[in-house]
Design a protein around this motif. Structure first.
Motif, PDB file in Angstrom:
ATOM      1  N   TYR A  12       0.819  -1.209   0.000  1.00  0.00           N
ATOM      2  CA  TYR A  12       0.000   0.000   0.000  1.00  0.00           C
ATOM      3  C   TYR A  12       0.852   1.258   0.000  1.00  0.00           C
ATOM      4  O   TYR A  12       0.433   2.286  -0.507  1.00  0.00           O
ATOM      5  CB  TYR A  12      -0.941   0.019   1.203  1.00  0.00           C
ATOM      6  N   SER A  13       2.038   1.214   0.580  1.00  0.00           N
ATOM      7  CA  SER A  13       2.849   2.414   0.712  1.00  0.00           C
ATOM      8  C   SER A  13       3.873   2.584  -0.413  1.00  0.00           C
ATOM      9  O   SER A  13       4.443   3.651  -0.555  1.00  0.00           O
ATOM     10  CB  SER A  13       3.559   2.420   2.067  1.00  0.00           C
ATOM     11  N   GLU A  14       4.123   1.565  -1.197  1.00  0.00           N
ATOM     12  CA  GLU A  14       5.100   1.655  -2.275  1.00  0.00           C
ATOM     13  C   GLU A  14       4.542   2.420  -3.471  1.00  0.00           C
ATOM     14  O   GLU A  14       3.373   2.300  -3.809  1.00  0.00           O
ATOM     15  CB  GLU A  14       5.483   0.253  -2.771  1.00  0.00           C
ATOM     16  N   THR A  15       5.413   3.158  -4.121  1.00  0.00           N
ATOM     17  CA  THR A  15       5.033   3.789  -5.382  1.00  0.00           C
ATOM     18  C   THR A  15       5.054   2.712  -6.465  1.00  0.00           C
ATOM     19  O   THR A  15       5.706   1.662  -6.293  1.00  0.00           O
ATOM     20  CB  THR A  15       6.027   4.900  -5.762  1.00  0.00           C
ATOM     21  N   PRO A  16       4.383   2.944  -7.578  1.00  0.00           N
ATOM     22  CA  PRO A  16       4.439   1.951  -8.663  1.00  0.00           C
ATOM     23  C   PRO A  16       5.867   1.656  -9.110  1.00  0.00           C
ATOM     24  O   PRO A  16       6.214   0.494  -9.345  1.00  0.00           O
ATOM     25  CB  PRO A  16       3.629   2.612  -9.787  1.00  0.00           C
ATOM     26  N   ARG A  17       6.718   2.666  -9.205  1.00  0.00           N
ATOM     27  CA  ARG A  17       8.110   2.434  -9.631  1.00  0.00           C
ATOM     28  C   ARG A  17       8.870   1.618  -8.588  1.00  0.00           C
ATOM     29  O   ARG A  17       9.685   0.772  -8.938  1.00  0.00           O
ATOM     30  CB  ARG A  17       8.836   3.757  -9.879  1.00  0.00           C
ATOM     31  N   ALA A  18       8.602   1.867  -7.318  1.00  0.00           N
ATOM     32  CA  ALA A  18       9.261   1.091  -6.263  1.00  0.00           C
ATOM     33  C   ALA A  18       8.832  -0.370  -6.325  1.00  0.00           C
ATOM     34  O   ALA A  18       9.654  -1.273  -6.137  1.00  0.00           O
ATOM     35  CB  ALA A  18       8.953   1.683  -4.894  1.00  0.00           C
ATOM     36  N   MET A  19       7.554  -0.614  -6.611  1.00  0.00           N
ATOM     37  CA  MET A  19       7.088  -2.001  -6.740  1.00  0.00           C
ATOM     38  C   MET A  19       7.744  -2.675  -7.940  1.00  0.00           C
ATOM     39  O   MET A  19       8.159  -3.833  -7.859  1.00  0.00           O
ATOM     40  CB  MET A  19       5.567  -2.052  -6.883  1.00  0.00           C
ATOM     41  N   GLU A  20       7.851  -1.956  -9.051  1.00  0.00           N
ATOM     42  CA  GLU A  20       8.505  -2.515 -10.237  1.00  0.00           C
ATOM     43  C   GLU A  20       9.968  -2.813  -9.937  1.00  0.00           C
ATOM     44  O   GLU A  20      10.480  -3.876 -10.304  1.00  0.00           O
ATOM     45  CB  GLU A  20       8.388  -1.542 -11.411  1.00  0.00           C
ATOM     46  N   TYR A  21      10.626  -1.886  -9.268  1.00  0.00           N
ATOM     47  CA  TYR A  21      12.029  -2.070  -8.909  1.00  0.00           C
ATOM     48  C   TYR A  21      12.197  -3.311  -8.033  1.00  0.00           C
ATOM     49  O   TYR A  21      13.085  -4.133  -8.255  1.00  0.00           O
ATOM     50  CB  TYR A  21      12.549  -0.820  -8.186  1.00  0.00           C
ATOM     51  N   ARG A  22      11.325  -3.444  -7.044  1.00  0.00           N
ATOM     52  CA  ARG A  22      11.399  -4.599  -6.143  1.00  0.00           C
ATOM     53  C   ARG A  22      11.145  -5.897  -6.903  1.00  0.00           C
ATOM     54  O   ARG A  22      11.857  -6.890  -6.734  1.00  0.00           O
ATOM     55  CB  ARG A  22      10.402  -4.447  -4.992  1.00  0.00           C
ATOM     56  N   LEU A  23      10.140  -5.908  -7.780  1.00  0.00           N
ATOM     57  CA  LEU A  23       9.821  -7.105  -8.555  1.00  0.00           C
ATOM     58  C   LEU A  23      10.990  -7.511  -9.443  1.00  0.00           C
ATOM     59  O   LEU A  23      11.400  -8.679  -9.448  1.00  0.00           O
ATOM     60  CB  LEU A  23       8.572  -6.868  -9.402  1.00  0.00           C
ATOM     61  N   VAL A  24      11.542  -6.555 -10.186  1.00  0.00           N
ATOM     62  CA  VAL A  24      12.671  -6.871 -11.070  1.00  0.00           C
ATOM     63  C   VAL A  24      13.872  -7.303 -10.229  1.00  0.00           C
ATOM     64  O   VAL A  24      14.571  -8.261 -10.577  1.00  0.00           O
ATOM     65  CB  VAL A  24      13.024  -5.676 -11.985  1.00  0.00           C
ATOM     66  N   GLY A  25      14.090  -6.636  -9.106  1.00  0.00           N
ATOM     67  CA  GLY A  25      15.201  -7.005  -8.227  1.00  0.00           C
ATOM     68  C   GLY A  25      15.065  -8.405  -7.654  1.00  0.00           C
ATOM     69  O   GLY A  25      16.023  -9.182  -7.659  1.00  0.00           O
TER      70      GLY A  25
END
Length: 123
Positions: A12-25
């Motif tokens: 809920y607190s992550e930005t869309p880019r942060a979620m993408e970064y985490r997923l790719v990471g």
């Protein structure tokens, strides 16, 4: 707090880019670990499938006209997804190395890193 509750709160607190970064990471880390463990061919399929699925979702999202990214960037992401799909098949057949998939993912992470809070960046 349970792990599930923590993960839900983080989502809920992550930005869309942060979620993408985490997923790719996360996906890249799993791929690197599988390669370091000496897995090849069909033994790499679970992690390769996850990587391919991730890129497939990115492609679908970029194919949507409501996507706010510039058209050229969206087209490049779709092209990368097509390449990832083909290259993954070649990796499973033993004709290519997963190193190129890892390199592409790391390049994407570097681009996403510019839009992610510094405390979330993986070093």
């Amino acid at each position: 707090m349970s792990l599930n509750a923590y993960q839900q709160a983080r989502t809920y607190s992550e930005t869309p880019r942060a979620m993408e970064y985490r997923l790719v990471g996360d996906t890249t880390r799993d791929l690197v670990r599988a390669v370091e463990a000496g897995l090849t061919g069909i033994a790499l399929m679970p992690v390769l499938h996850r990587n391919r699925e991730m890129w497939s979702v990115f492609s679908m999202l970029c194919d949507d006209d409501r996507n706010a990214l510039p058209v050229e960037l969206r087209a490049s992401i779709v092209s990368l997804a097509i390449w990832v799909d083909r290259h993954t098949s070649a990796v499973v057949r033993g004709k290519e190395s997963p190193a190129d998939l890892i390199a592409v993912n790391r390049t994407i992470m570097a681009g996403l890193e510019q839009h992610v809070e510094p405390s979330l960046v993986v070093s």
